[in-house]
Design a protein around this motif. Structure first.
Motif, PDB file in Angstrom:
ATOM      1  N   SER A 273       0.826  -1.226   0.000  1.00 52.25           N
ATOM      2  CA  SER A 273       0.000   0.000   0.000  1.00 52.25           C
ATOM      3  C   SER A 273       0.853   1.266   0.000  1.00 52.25           C
ATOM      4  O   SER A 273       0.458   2.286  -0.565  1.00 52.25           O
ATOM      5  N   ARG A 274       2.011   1.212   0.654  1.00 56.65           N
ATOM      6  CA  ARG A 274       2.859   2.413   0.669  1.00 56.65           C
ATOM      7  C   ARG A 274       3.438   2.699  -0.705  1.00 56.65           C
ATOM      8  O   ARG A 274       3.685   3.855  -1.055  1.00 56.65           O
ATOM      9  N   VAL A 275       3.687   1.640  -1.450  1.00 60.01           N
ATOM     10  CA  VAL A 275       4.132   1.847  -2.831  1.00 60.01           C
ATOM     11  C   VAL A 275       2.985   2.454  -3.633  1.00 60.01           C
ATOM     12  O   VAL A 275       3.184   3.380  -4.426  1.00 60.01           O
ATOM     13  N   VAL A 276       1.773   1.940  -3.384  1.00 64.41           N
ATOM     14  CA  VAL A 276       0.598   2.463  -4.092  1.00 64.41           C
ATOM     15  C   VAL A 276       0.451   3.969  -3.832  1.00 64.41           C
ATOM     16  O   VAL A 276       0.129   4.742  -4.734  1.00 64.41           O
ATOM     17  N   ALA A 277       0.750   4.355  -2.588  1.00 61.58           N
ATOM     18  CA  ALA A 277       0.599   5.761  -2.209  1.00 61.58           C
ATOM     19  C   ALA A 277       1.759   6.627  -2.700  1.00 61.58           C
ATOM     20  O   ALA A 277       1.729   7.856  -2.551  1.00 61.58           O
ATOM     21  N   SER A 278       2.765   6.003  -3.289  1.00 62.85           N
ATOM     22  CA  SER A 278       3.948   6.771  -3.718  1.00 62.85           C
ATOM     23  C   SER A 278       3.943   6.991  -5.224  1.00 62.85           C
ATOM     24  O   SER A 278       3.112   6.441  -5.950  1.00 62.85           O
ATOM     25  N   GLU A 279       4.930   7.747  -5.672  1.00 59.83           N
ATOM     26  CA  GLU A 279       5.051   7.985  -7.120  1.00 59.83           C
ATOM     27  C   GLU A 279       5.446   6.715  -7.867  1.00 59.83           C
ATOM     28  O   GLU A 279       5.208   6.578  -9.063  1.00 59.83           O
ATOM     29  N   GLY A 280       6.054   5.804  -7.127  1.00 61.29           N
ATOM     30  CA  GLY A 280       6.502   4.555  -7.754  1.00 61.29           C
ATOM     31  C   GLY A 280       5.379   3.773  -8.397  1.00 61.29           C
ATOM     32  O   GLY A 280       5.585   3.064  -9.390  1.00 61.29           O
ATOM     33  N   PHE A 281       4.181   3.908  -7.840  1.00 65.09           N
ATOM     34  CA  PHE A 281       3.053   3.111  -8.342  1.00 65.09           C
ATOM     35  C   PHE A 281       2.790   3.397  -9.820  1.00 65.09           C
ATOM     36  O   PHE A 281       2.678   2.473 -10.636  1.00 65.09           O
ATOM     37  N   ALA A 282       2.712   4.693 -10.151  1.00 69.67           N
ATOM     38  CA  ALA A 282       2.452   5.057 -11.553  1.00 69.67           C
ATOM     39  C   ALA A 282       3.567   4.552 -12.458  1.00 69.67           C
ATOM     40  O   ALA A 282       3.323   4.083 -13.582  1.00 69.67           O
TER      41      ALA A 282
END
Lengths: 446, 446
Positions: free
Chosen positions: A263-272
C-alpha cells in the motif's frame, strides 16, 4: 494388456537397477548410434506425421515443432542423449552410514524409483530425452507421446528396443511405447507395478491424471506465480522483473500471474511508474476495484483496454497470456497470507531492499521456489544447473520445483551383519546396546 | 467441518514453519511441563477409559496398554517429549547451493511437509510422542487415536492446545484432535490442505485409507519379509536368524514370513538342521509339496502338527503368528525374482558367506531394507538410530523403511538475486551464460 505392459516394465526395472553406471551409459551410447544409423527410416516416419498434420490443417507452429528434419534437429537430439549420459550417476550414492554395533553396519543408498509412466507432448525429440533420463536413472519407463508424432515415436521406439535387446545389458522392456489414450487410463490402475506417473502437458491433462490414479504423480497442473512489490522495493527493479516474468514467455508455468503491491508503494510515485512499465510492455492489468481508483486517470484513459476490473477468481488463475492480476496488500505478512491461500505452490518472488522483509517472505511462503529480487522465470531445471529437467513439481513430498535426475531416485537401506539377531539387544529381550556411531561416508566403497 | 479443521491446520502450519528450532523446542518443553502439571486431570480421564474398557470386557493386554497410571509410564511419556525435542533440527538444512551467476545464488533448504493427518492406535502415550514429532519437524498435525483412549486423548489435547496458545509461539491449531471415524473419512478428501496421511495400525486400516484418499499415504499395509538361505550359508547362523526373525515378535511387521532355501542346502545335511531348529522354536512350517517330501520322516512324524502343505497364497501372506512359508529355490537369482514378485517391499535378508551372492541379493531385491547375515527384526527406527519412528514406509517415493523426523520434511528452493531477469540470459532471449558453480554448503548461514 495394461497389466502385461506394467508387469514386464517392472521385471525390466529389477534388472536395470542392478546395472552399473558404465553399463547404463554404454547403452545410451548404443541408442544414440542406432538412432543416427537409422536416421533415414525415422525421418521417413516423421514425414508421414508431417503430411498428416498438414492435411489436418494443424497450426504452422505445431507442424514446425513436429519437423525433425530441419537444420541439425535430428543430430542434436542424438547428442542430447550423450549429454544425459554424461551427467553424474544418481544411483548407489551412500547418503547415510551408521555402525549399529560391531560388525553390524547400516547404509542408505540411492536407487531408482522403479517404473515410470511418462505422458508427454508431440515434440518428437522428447522421446530420446526421456529414454536417456530413464535409463540413466535406472528406471523402466512406459511412454505415451502426443498422437501427432505417432509414426516418428513408433519408428524410434522400434529402433531403441532393438538396440537395447541386441547391443546392451538393458532389457528391451525397460522402454515401452504405448499409443492410445485408452492404454494410459488402463495403466493408471496398475499401481502394483507402476511407481510414478509423470505427465508433461496441459493443465487439463495433469488434472485429469491426478484425479484418476492412486499412483503418485510428479508434476504440476497450474503455475500460479506471484510477485510481491514490498514497501522497500527498488521500483525500477520491480517493474523490470514483473515485465520479464510476464512477457518473456507468457505460456510458461513460471510466468507471473499476480502482482501484489504494498500500500505504501501504491501511495507513492513509484506506483504510476510500475503501472506505466507494465502497460508499456503490453500487459493487460486485472485490478481490484479499490486499487483501480488509485491509478492516475491519464494512464487509465491512454489505454483503457489494458485495464480490467479484477474478479476474485483472477487471483487463482493461470492466464497463460499477457494478463496480470493486481492488488494491494498492507504488509509482507499479508502478501505471504495471500500467496499461501492462492498460489499453486510453484514459484513466488519478493522485490525488496529490506533483508528482514525478504526473510519473512523466504521463510513464510509455502512454495517450491521462493525468490528475492529476481524473476520467477528462473524456475527451470536447466537454469538451476541440473543439466536436464523431468518436469516441475508442485507436490509437497519427494521432489519439489524443477526436477532433474535426482527426482527419479529414492533410497533403500542395506544392513550388513555377521549373524546378529534382534533378541540379543536391549528392547527385544537381550542386553546388548546399539552403538549408533556415524561412519564417514566419504571413504565408503560398497 | 472437515474443511474447517484442515484449513485451520494449514494456516497453523504456515506459521509453525517459520519458527526457529529454539522456539519449537521451547514449546515442547512447555507442553511437557503442562502435561506434568495436569497429571491428576489426565489420569482421571484415563480412569474413565479403563472403566469403559473393563465394562466392555476388552482383553487384559489391551487394558494394560491403556493404563497410563502404572509405574513411571506417565513420567516417561513426558520425558519422551524432551527426547524428541533434543533431536537434531531437521529443518532449514541447506542441501544444495549453486551460484547461477554473480549475485544470483540458488539454495535448497529442508522444510516441513505441511499438514499431517495421523491415525494411530489406542496407547495413550502415543499422542504425546506424535505431538512432539509434529512440532519438532514444523508440521501441523490432525490426530485421530483409537477410541478406547478417547477420554485420555481429549484431556491431553485440551491441555496441549491451551499450553500452545498461552505459552508458546506455536499456533494452537497446529495440533488438533478429532474423535470419530466419520471425521477421518471427510478429512481424507481435503487434499487441498492435508499433505500427508500417516496411518499407524492394522493392515486393514492402512489398506482402507490408501483406497480412499488422493493424499499421499506414508506407511505400510503388509510386512511380508523373506529370508533366503544361500548355498553358501552358515547353517547355524541361518537357523538362529530365522528363529529370531519369526519368534522375537511374530506380530511385528518386520517378522519373517517366508524362508527360501537353496536347493543345494536342501540336498545337504544342513536342511534337517534348519528344520529341526524351526520346529524346536515352535514354528509351524507351510512347506510346498515337493519340498515336504524331502523332510526326513522322523521329523515329520515327531510333530506332524507343525507341518502344513503350503498353498500359493501362503507366499503372499503376513501370518502375524508362528507360521512360516517355506520353499526351495535354485539360486540367489531365483530368490531375488521370488521376493520381487511376492514381498511387500519391506525388509528381506540373505544368509550367505559368499560376498558375490550377497551383492547380487543386496542390489537386486527391490525392498526398503535388504539385509545380509542378520535378522529382519532390525528394521526399526530406534534400532537404526533415528531416535524415534514415525512408521515404516513401503512406498517407492519420498521415504522408505523406518521413517524418523527426516521423513516429515521435504525441501524448497530459495533464489536470491539483485534484480536479474530471465530475458538477459541465453536461451530466453539474452546472451548471459549461467555459471552454475557449486558453493560450499559447510560455511553457509542463511
Amino acid at each position: 494388456m495394461a497389466e502385461q505392459i506394467a508387469r514386464s516394465a517392472h521385471l525390466a526395472s529389477t534388472v536395470l537397477k542392478t546395472l552399473s553406471d558404465e553399463q547404463r551409459s554404454l547403452a545410451l551410447l548404443k541408442v544414440k548410434e542406432g538412432l543416427l544409423k537409422n536416421k533415414t527410416e525415422i525421418l521417413e516416419a516423421n514425414r508421414l506425421d508431417m503430411e498428416a498434420a498438414t492435411s489436418q490443417n494443424l497450426s504452422s507452429s505445431l507442424i514446425k515443432r513436429l519437423d525433425l528434419s530441419k537444420n541439425d534437429k535430428f543430430d542434436s537430439m542424438c547428442e542430447g542423449i550423450l549429454d544425459v549420459s554424461n551427467l553424474e550417476d544418481p544411483l548407489n550414492k551412500v547418503t547415510l552410514a551408521t555402525k549399529l554395533d560391531d560388525g553390524l553396519n547400516l547404509y542408505r543408498l540411492t536407487c531408482p524409483v522403479g517404473v515410470l509412466l511418462i505422458i508427454f507432448e508431440s515434440r518428437p525429440e522428447v522421446i530420446a530425452n526421456i529414454t536417456a533420463l530413464a535409463i540413466k536413472s535406472g528406471n523402466a519407463a512406459i511412454l505415451k507421446g502426443g498422437k501427432e508424432s505417432l509414426h516418428t515415436f513408433q519408428a524410434m521406439a522400434k529402433i531403441i528396443n532393438k538396440i537395447l535387446q541386441d547391443d546392451t545389458k538393458v532389457p528391451k522392456d525397460a522402454i515401452q511405447l504405448i499409443s492410445t489414450r485408452g492404454e494410459v487410463s488402463d495403466l493408471l490402475s496398475q499401481d502394483r507395478y507402476i511407481d510414478l506417473v509423470i505427465p508433461r502437458g496441459s493443465n487439463e491433462l495433469v488434472r485429469n491424471i491426478k484425479a484418476n490414479t492412486k499412483i503418485p504423480v510428479l508434476g504440476h497442473a497450474d503455475g500460479i506465480c506471484s510477485i510481491y512489490v514490498d514497501e522497500y522495493a527498488n521500483i525500477e527493479m520491480a517493474s523490470k522483473i514483473i515485465v520479464d516474468a510476464k512477457t518473456n514467455y507468457p505460456a510458461g508455468c513460471n510466468a507471473v500471474e499476480t502482482a501484489l503491491i504494498n500500500s505504501r508503494v501504491v501511495a507513492s510515485e513509484g506506483f504510476a511508474e510500475i503501472i506505466k512499465s507494465l502497460i508499456g510492455a503490453g500487459i493487460t492489468l486485472h485490478v481490484v476495484p479499490e486499487l483501480l481508483k488509485q491509478i492516475p486517470a491519464e494512464l487509465l484513459e491512454a489505454t483503457p483496454g489494458q485495464f480490467v476490473e479484477a474478479t476474485e477468481s483472477d487471483f487463482s488463475k493461470e492466464f497463460l497470456s499477457l494478463d496480470l492480476a493486481v492488488k494491494a496488500v498492507s504488509s509482507v505478512q499479508d502478501a505471504v497470507v495471500h500467496i499461501n491461500a492462492h498460489s499453486s505452490k510453484h514459484t513466488d518472488a519478493i522485490i525488496t531492499d529490506n533483508q528482514e522483509n525478504a526473510d519473512i517472505f523466504l521463510k513464510g511462503v509455502d512454495s517450491a521456489g521462493v525468490y528475492h529480487n529476481c524473476s520467477t522465470r528462473f524456475a527451470d531445471g536447466f537454469r538451476y544447473g541440473f543439466g536436464t529437467e523431468v518436469g516441475i513439481s508442485t507436490n509437497k513430498i519427494h521432489a519439489r520445483g524443477p526436477v532433474g535426475l535426482e527426482g527419479l531416485v529414492c533410497y533403500y537401506y542395506q544392513l550388513r551383519g555377521e549373524g546378529q539377531i534382534a533378541g540379543e539387544y536391549s528392547g527385544a529381550g537381550g542386553s546388548r546396546v546399539f552403538k549408533h556411531e556415524k561412519l564417514d561416508i566419504g571413504n565408503l566403497h560398497l
